[in-house]
Design an enzyme around this catalytic site. Sequence first.
Site, PDB file in Angstrom:
ATOM      1  N   ASP A  23      23.330  87.665  83.209  1.00 49.06           N
ATOM      2  CA  ASP A  23      22.168  86.845  83.549  1.00 49.06           C
ATOM      3  C   ASP A  23      20.931  87.362  82.820  1.00 49.06           C
ATOM      4  O   ASP A  23      20.812  88.566  82.579  1.00 49.06           O
ATOM      5  CB  ASP A  23      21.959  86.896  85.077  1.00 49.06           C
ATOM      6  CG  ASP A  23      21.072  85.769  85.573  1.00 49.06           C
ATOM      7  OD1 ASP A  23      20.700  84.889  84.766  1.00 49.06           O
ATOM      8  OD2 ASP A  23      20.745  85.770  86.779  1.00 49.06           O
ATOM      9  N   ARG A  27      15.224  84.414  80.251  1.00 46.07           N
ATOM     10  CA  ARG A  27      14.011  85.223  80.424  1.00 46.07           C
ATOM     11  C   ARG A  27      13.784  86.144  79.225  1.00 46.07           C
ATOM     12  O   ARG A  27      12.660  86.376  78.798  1.00 46.07           O
ATOM     13  CB  ARG A  27      14.097  86.044  81.729  1.00 46.07           C
ATOM     14  CG  ARG A  27      13.624  85.254  82.941  1.00 46.07           C
ATOM     15  CD  ARG A  27      14.102  85.856  84.223  1.00 46.07           C
ATOM     16  NE  ARG A  27      15.533  85.626  84.403  1.00 46.07           N
ATOM     17  CZ  ARG A  27      16.273  86.224  85.322  1.00 46.07           C
ATOM     18  NH1 ARG A  27      15.744  87.121  86.124  1.00 46.07           N
ATOM     19  NH2 ARG A  27      17.557  85.931  85.442  1.00 46.07           N
ATOM     20  N   ASN A  71      26.886  75.226  85.612  1.00 43.76           N
ATOM     21  CA  ASN A  71      26.050  75.242  84.397  1.00 43.76           C
ATOM     22  C   ASN A  71      25.997  73.892  83.669  1.00 43.76           C
ATOM     23  O   ASN A  71      25.107  73.666  82.846  1.00 43.76           O
ATOM     24  CB  ASN A  71      26.505  76.325  83.411  1.00 43.76           C
ATOM     25  CG  ASN A  71      26.104  77.734  83.813  1.00 43.76           C
ATOM     26  OD1 ASN A  71      26.773  78.708  83.480  1.00 43.76           O
ATOM     27  ND2 ASN A  71      24.995  77.872  84.540  1.00 43.76           N
ATOM     28  N   TRP A  72      26.931  72.978  83.987  1.00 39.22           N
ATOM     29  CA  TRP A  72      26.892  71.653  83.345  1.00 39.22           C
ATOM     30  C   TRP A  72      25.594  70.925  83.656  1.00 39.22           C
ATOM     31  O   TRP A  72      25.178  70.035  82.927  1.00 39.22           O
ATOM     32  CB  TRP A  72      28.052  70.775  83.823  1.00 39.22           C
ATOM     33  CG  TRP A  72      29.408  71.275  83.445  1.00 39.22           C
ATOM     34  CD1 TRP A  72      30.344  71.791  84.296  1.00 39.22           C
ATOM     35  CD2 TRP A  72      30.004  71.308  82.138  1.00 39.22           C
ATOM     36  NE1 TRP A  72      31.483  72.138  83.600  1.00 39.22           N
ATOM     37  CE2 TRP A  72      31.304  71.847  82.273  1.00 39.22           C
ATOM     38  CE3 TRP A  72      29.571  70.935  80.861  1.00 39.22           C
ATOM     39  CZ2 TRP A  72      32.173  72.029  81.196  1.00 39.22           C
ATOM     40  CZ3 TRP A  72      30.442  71.112  79.779  1.00 39.22           C
ATOM     41  CH2 TRP A  72      31.718  71.648  79.951  1.00 39.22           C
TER      42      TRP A  72
HETATM   43  C1  FPP Z   1      22.621  83.341  82.150  1.00 39.62           C
HETATM   44  O1  FPP Z   1      21.372  83.479  81.538  1.00 39.62           O
HETATM   45  C2  FPP Z   1      23.676  83.225  81.178  1.00 39.62           C
HETATM   46  C3  FPP Z   1      24.465  82.113  81.000  1.00 39.62           C
HETATM   47  C4  FPP Z   1      24.309  80.887  81.774  1.00 39.62           C
HETATM   48  C5  FPP Z   1      25.529  82.037  80.037  1.00 39.62           C
HETATM   49  C6  FPP Z   1      26.017  83.344  79.481  1.00 39.62           C
HETATM   50  C7  FPP Z   1      26.339  83.075  78.078  1.00 39.62           C
HETATM   51  C8  FPP Z   1      26.323  83.965  77.086  1.00 39.62           C
HETATM   52  C9  FPP Z   1      26.088  85.390  77.280  1.00 39.62           C
HETATM   53  C10 FPP Z   1      26.526  83.511  75.684  1.00 39.62           C
HETATM   54  C11 FPP Z   1      27.806  82.779  75.434  1.00 39.62           C
HETATM   55  C12 FPP Z   1      29.000  83.566  75.841  1.00 39.62           C
HETATM   56  C13 FPP Z   1      30.094  83.760  75.084  1.00 39.62           C
HETATM   57  C14 FPP Z   1      31.254  84.497  75.627  1.00 39.62           C
HETATM   58  C15 FPP Z   1      30.184  83.271  73.716  1.00 39.62           C
HETATM   59  P1  FPP Z   1      20.258  82.416  81.931  1.00 39.62           P
HETATM   60  O2  FPP Z   1      20.167  81.433  80.841  1.00 39.62           O
HETATM   61  O3  FPP Z   1      20.532  81.845  83.276  1.00 39.62           O
HETATM   62  O4  FPP Z   1      18.995  83.345  81.980  1.00 39.62           O
HETATM   63  P2  FPP Z   1      17.709  83.128  82.878  1.00 39.62           P
HETATM   64  O5  FPP Z   1      18.138  83.244  84.313  1.00 39.62           O
HETATM   65  O6  FPP Z   1      16.818  84.233  82.451  1.00 39.62           O
HETATM   66  O7  FPP Z   1      17.160  81.761  82.545  1.00 39.62           O
END
Ligand code: FPP
Length: 255
Positions: A23, A27, A71-72
């Site tokens: 996560d 940010r 996440n979709w």
């Molecule tokens: C959460 O960060 C992360 C995700 C929803 C996806 C995780 C994906 C990756 C690390 C990249 C793709 C993975 C692979 C295996 C190729 P967030 O976007 O929710 O962060 P935030 O809470 O700070 O907005």
Amino acid sequence: MPSPSPAPADRASIPRHVAIIMDGNGRWAKQRGLPRIEGHRRGVEAVRTATYAARDLGVRTLTLYAFSAENWSRPQDEVGALMGLLELYLRSELKTFVRDRVRLQTIGRTADLPDGVQRRLAETIDATRSFSDYTLVLALNYGSRTEVVDAARSYASAVAMGREKLNDSSWEAFSRHLYTAGMPDPDLVIRTSGESRISNFLLLQAAYAEFYFTPVLWPDFTKADLAAAIADYARRERRYGQTSEQVRPDAAAVK
Ligand code: FPP
């Protein structure tokens, strides 16, 4: 790739299976005035680092929550970019996984992923299926609630076909129908970015897991951060519902 095995005495303190809720990509990007996708791009680099760091530290299975069933509902361009990154990642890792004997597995409703991603997954899973020392599990379109629904459906169908018995149903029998069938339960679940939630991730499998929450944002997560989580885990006493004296007879003797 270097993969020094820990000394035998250290093994009990090394979690066999580590699962990570990655996560903080958004940010990380926002703090730098960059688009969210740049955070995900750097998140992929952190995935590469964690994959080999876990193996070097003696972990046998690493599960990464790469895309949740929820996440979709993110903006369509972000979903599309994440799928693009995933396909690119799979394409670039295939040779490395084969060279380094990394077995790839997935959990989740992968049949709903874009065709290109499904093809890359199938190819990598197939090319690495004979490796047994180290497994990377990607949770993709994963959610524990949909997993339970799918498992219940699969179990009911197995009962109807006479392959499972309804009368002597047990956790062992039911768990054969989870996406994680044949995988060990996670010993340690890590979540980055300072959030303390489990977010529909391995709810049943993590029944006896230890949890570790770190403020580090996923793109910044390094081998040292993973080592710190494992060192913290090593200090925990896992009791599985028993007393401290039961799990540590030596402590009872001193008392
Ligand atoms: C959460 O960060 C992360 C995700 C929803 C996806 C995780 C994906 C990756 C690390 C990249 C793709 C993975 C692979 C295996 C190729 P967030 O976007 O929710 O962060 P935030 O809470 O700070 O907005």
